[in-house]
Design a protein around this motif. Structure first.
Motif, PDB file in Angstrom:
ATOM      1  N   ARG A  55       0.860  -1.176   0.000  1.00  0.00           N
ATOM      2  CA  ARG A  55       0.000   0.000   0.000  1.00  0.00           C
ATOM      3  C   ARG A  55       0.903   1.235   0.000  1.00  0.00           C
ATOM      4  O   ARG A  55       1.806   1.342   0.824  1.00  0.00           O
ATOM      5  CB  ARG A  55      -0.877  -0.013   1.251  1.00  0.00           C
ATOM      6  CG  ARG A  55      -2.073   0.889   1.145  1.00  0.00           C
ATOM      7  CD  ARG A  55      -2.910   0.881   2.397  1.00  0.00           C
ATOM      8  NE  ARG A  55      -3.577  -0.402   2.582  1.00  0.00           N
ATOM      9  CZ  ARG A  55      -4.101  -0.801   3.730  1.00  0.00           C
ATOM     10  NH1 ARG A  55      -3.984  -0.050   4.802  1.00  0.00           N
ATOM     11  NH2 ARG A  55      -4.707  -1.957   3.820  1.00  0.00           N
ATOM     12  N   LYS A  56       0.691   2.149  -0.935  1.00  0.00           N
ATOM     13  CA  LYS A  56       1.524   3.345  -1.053  1.00  0.00           C
ATOM     14  C   LYS A  56       1.304   4.303   0.118  1.00  0.00           C
ATOM     15  O   LYS A  56       0.248   4.282   0.750  1.00  0.00           O
ATOM     16  CB  LYS A  56       1.197   4.097  -2.344  1.00  0.00           C
ATOM     17  CG  LYS A  56       1.560   3.356  -3.597  1.00  0.00           C
ATOM     18  CD  LYS A  56       1.214   4.192  -4.818  1.00  0.00           C
ATOM     19  CE  LYS A  56       1.543   3.436  -6.086  1.00  0.00           C
ATOM     20  NZ  LYS A  56       1.186   4.211  -7.282  1.00  0.00           N
ATOM     21  N   ARG A  58       0.397   7.752   1.799  1.00  0.00           N
ATOM     22  CA  ARG A  58      -0.641   8.699   1.395  1.00  0.00           C
ATOM     23  C   ARG A  58      -0.897   9.704   2.509  1.00  0.00           C
ATOM     24  O   ARG A  58      -0.445   9.532   3.628  1.00  0.00           O
ATOM     25  CB  ARG A  58      -1.918   7.966   1.018  1.00  0.00           C
ATOM     26  CG  ARG A  58      -2.514   7.165   2.159  1.00  0.00           C
ATOM     27  CD  ARG A  58      -3.560   6.170   1.645  1.00  0.00           C
ATOM     28  NE  ARG A  58      -4.315   5.581   2.716  1.00  0.00           N
ATOM     29  CZ  ARG A  58      -3.907   4.580   3.478  1.00  0.00           C
ATOM     30  NH1 ARG A  58      -2.709   4.072   3.314  1.00  0.00           N
ATOM     31  NH2 ARG A  58      -4.681   4.090   4.420  1.00  0.00           N
ATOM     32  N   THR A  59      -1.650  10.713   2.167  1.00  0.00           N
ATOM     33  CA  THR A  59      -2.015  11.730   3.142  1.00  0.00           C
ATOM     34  C   THR A  59      -3.439  11.460   3.606  1.00  0.00           C
ATOM     35  O   THR A  59      -4.333  11.256   2.799  1.00  0.00           O
ATOM     36  CB  THR A  59      -1.935  13.140   2.517  1.00  0.00           C
ATOM     37  OG1 THR A  59      -0.614  13.339   2.020  1.00  0.00           O
ATOM     38  CG2 THR A  59      -2.246  14.210   3.528  1.00  0.00           C
ATOM     39  N   GLU A  68      -4.188  17.323   8.609  1.00  0.00           N
ATOM     40  CA  GLU A  68      -3.632  16.337   7.694  1.00  0.00           C
ATOM     41  C   GLU A  68      -2.517  15.555   8.376  1.00  0.00           C
ATOM     42  O   GLU A  68      -1.740  16.115   9.139  1.00  0.00           O
ATOM     43  CB  GLU A  68      -3.071  17.013   6.436  1.00  0.00           C
ATOM     44  CG  GLU A  68      -4.135  17.445   5.465  1.00  0.00           C
ATOM     45  CD  GLU A  68      -3.549  17.870   4.117  1.00  0.00           C
ATOM     46  OE1 GLU A  68      -2.314  17.902   3.969  1.00  0.00           O
ATOM     47  OE2 GLU A  68      -4.346  18.167   3.224  1.00  0.00           O
ATOM     48  N   LYS A  70       0.390  12.137   7.634  1.00  0.00           N
ATOM     49  CA  LYS A  70       1.012  11.281   6.637  1.00  0.00           C
ATOM     50  C   LYS A  70       0.866   9.833   7.093  1.00  0.00           C
ATOM     51  O   LYS A  70       1.206   9.494   8.225  1.00  0.00           O
ATOM     52  CB  LYS A  70       2.489  11.638   6.459  1.00  0.00           C
ATOM     53  CG  LYS A  70       2.685  12.988   5.819  1.00  0.00           C
ATOM     54  CD  LYS A  70       4.151  13.269   5.577  1.00  0.00           C
ATOM     55  CE  LYS A  70       4.310  14.638   4.920  1.00  0.00           C
ATOM     56  NZ  LYS A  70       5.708  14.944   4.619  1.00  0.00           N
TER      57      LYS A  70
END
Length: 94
Positions: A55-56, A58-59, A68, A70
């Motif tokens: 899984r990459k 992402r924010t 927000e 990470k």
């Protein structure tokens, strides 16, 4: 179904003691886990395949504050059901 219920079911269907069925279920779980840790794919024809997916990064967003954050990349286990399993679960009405 819980692990205990699975062990009971395996014991009944394979005419094994609960202790032997528990060893078999634990052995299966251990073998699949070890193979996935090595990056291997476990395929049971008709039942399905276990594999590791990446899984990459992402924010994301903190739901309480809206800030927000990470989210780091991660390797996650994945199961893809086989055709026979899909067909046995889905009811086909004519």
């Amino acid at each position: 179904m819980t692990k205990a219920e699975l062990i009971d079911s395996v014991a009944k269907s394979a005419s094994l003691t609960k202790a032997a069925a528990e060893k078999a279920v634990n052995g299966f779980i251990s073998a699949v886990s070890d193979a996935l840790k090595k990056g291997d794919r476990v395929t049971l024809v008709g039942f399905g395949s276990f594999e590791v997916s990446t899984r990459k990064a992402r924010t994301g967003r903190n739901p309480q504050t809206g800030k927000e954050i990470k989210i780091a990349a991660a390797k996650v286990p994945k199961f893809r059901p086989g055709k026979a399993l899909k067909d046995s679960v889905t009811s086909k009405k004519k």
